[in-house]
Write an enzyme that holds these catalytic residues in place. Sequence first.
Site, PDB file in Angstrom:
ATOM      1  CE1 TYR A 264      -3.499  -7.105  29.565  1.00 14.87           C
ATOM      2  CE2 TYR A 264      -3.063  -6.454  31.398  1.00 14.87           C
ATOM      3  CZ  TYR A 264      -2.713  -6.415  30.227  1.00 14.87           C
ATOM      4  OH  TYR A 264      -1.920  -4.898  29.960  1.00 14.87           O
TER       5      TYR A 264
ATOM      6  CG  ASN B 179      -6.260 -20.523  25.096  1.00 14.67           C
ATOM      7  OD1 ASN B 179      -5.542 -20.266  25.516  1.00 14.67           O
ATOM      8  ND2 ASN B 179      -5.254 -20.749  24.149  1.00 14.67           N
TER       9      ASN B 179
ATOM     10  CB  CYS C  70      -0.954  -0.053   1.367  1.00 12.71           C
ATOM     11  SG  CYS C  70      -1.973  -1.315   0.941  1.00 12.71           S
TER      12      CYS C  70
ATOM     13  CB  CYS D 167      -4.908  -2.141  23.540  1.00 14.00           C
ATOM     14  SG  CYS D 167      -4.226  -0.865  22.935  1.00 14.00           S
ATOM     15  CG  HIS D 168      -7.597   2.859  26.484  1.00 10.62           C
ATOM     16  ND1 HIS D 168      -8.203   2.725  24.724  1.00 10.62           N
ATOM     17  CD2 HIS D 168      -9.087   3.403  27.003  1.00 10.62           C
ATOM     18  CE1 HIS D 168      -9.377   3.187  25.002  1.00 10.62           C
ATOM     19  NE2 HIS D 168      -9.745   3.405  26.026  1.00 10.62           N
TER      20      HIS D 168
ATOM     21  CG  HIS E 214      -5.590  -2.642   4.238  1.00 10.98           C
ATOM     22  ND1 HIS E 214      -4.784  -2.291   3.789  1.00 10.98           N
ATOM     23  CD2 HIS E 214      -5.909  -4.047   3.560  1.00 10.98           C
ATOM     24  CE1 HIS E 214      -4.722  -3.076   2.299  1.00 10.98           C
ATOM     25  NE2 HIS E 214      -5.312  -4.427   2.091  1.00 10.98           N
TER      26      HIS E 214
ATOM     27  CD  GLU F  44     -12.817   4.385  27.678  1.00 10.32           C
ATOM     28  OE1 GLU F  44     -13.081   3.593  27.317  1.00 10.32           O
ATOM     29  OE2 GLU F  44     -12.385   5.107  26.364  1.00 10.32           O
TER      30      GLU F  44
ATOM     31  CG  ASN G  78      -4.275  -2.507  18.810  1.00 12.03           C
ATOM     32  OD1 ASN G  78      -4.821  -2.328  18.731  1.00 12.03           O
ATOM     33  ND2 ASN G  78      -5.089  -1.518  19.978  1.00 12.03           N
TER      34      ASN G  78
ATOM     35  CB  THR H  60      -2.762 -10.820  17.706  1.00 16.20           C
ATOM     36  OG1 THR H  60      -1.528 -11.564  17.964  1.00 16.20           O
ATOM     37  CG2 THR H  60      -2.339 -10.345  17.453  1.00 16.20           C
TER      38      THR H  60
ATOM     39  CG  HIS I 145      -1.871   0.399   6.727  1.00 19.97           C
ATOM     40  ND1 HIS I 145      -0.790  -0.552   6.122  1.00 19.97           N
ATOM     41  CD2 HIS I 145      -2.908   0.692   5.467  1.00 19.97           C
ATOM     42  CE1 HIS I 145      -1.600  -0.789   5.404  1.00 19.97           C
ATOM     43  NE2 HIS I 145      -2.484  -0.219   4.364  1.00 19.97           N
TER      44      HIS I 145
END
Length: 187
Positions: A120, A129, A7, A151-152, A91, A180, A143, A101, A31
Amino acid sequence: MKNPSQCELTRVTLRSPLGQIQVSGCESGVHYIQLQEDGAPAERTEAASYACCVCEGQEETTAQLRRCTDWLRAYFCEPWTIETLPLPAFHHPVFQKATFTSRVLQTLLRDVKFGETVSYKHLAEMAGNSRAVRAVGGAMRRNPIPLVVPCHRVISASGQSGNYMGGKGNHLKEWLLTHEQQNVLTR
C-alpha cells in the site's frame, strides 16, 4: 461520451474458478465486476476447474463486455496471454474524474504486472503521495473492476496479503496470488 449514471447496463455472468463473476457495463465500457464473496475457489489439482465461460447474458453483450469476458477467460485459462490482450474501456464514474482514487487505480493497472505485488505504501508513492497509505486502502475498497484492475496484488508492507473485499474475500485473494505465482513460474 455518456454520463455513466445515465447508462443502460447490460450484464453477463461467467462461471470461473472463483465461482460466478458478474460483469456489468454499457456500450462505452465496463462499470463493475462483481465476485461472489462466499465462493469457494477451485482446487488447484483440477485442470477442468480453470475453465471460465459465459453462463448467462451472452446474447446481449456489448463489444466492451465481450472484451472484458475474453480478458477474464484468458486470465484464468491462458494467463501468459493477458499482457497482449486489449483491455476493455472502463466507464464507471471513479475512472471519469481526476481524483487520487482514479490515479491509484490507473497506476496499479499500468505498473503492477501479473505475478507482482506492491505494498500500500509503495503504491501511494507510485501514485504521487507517499503519505496517503490509508487513501490507497480506500481506493482498493472502491475498485469497481477487480481482477482487471488488480487490487488483489496490493499487500501490506510486512508481506501479509491484507484484506480483500472488506475481509470477506481473503480466501479469493490468496487463490489469485497463488494462481499468478504458479503461472509466472511456468512461463
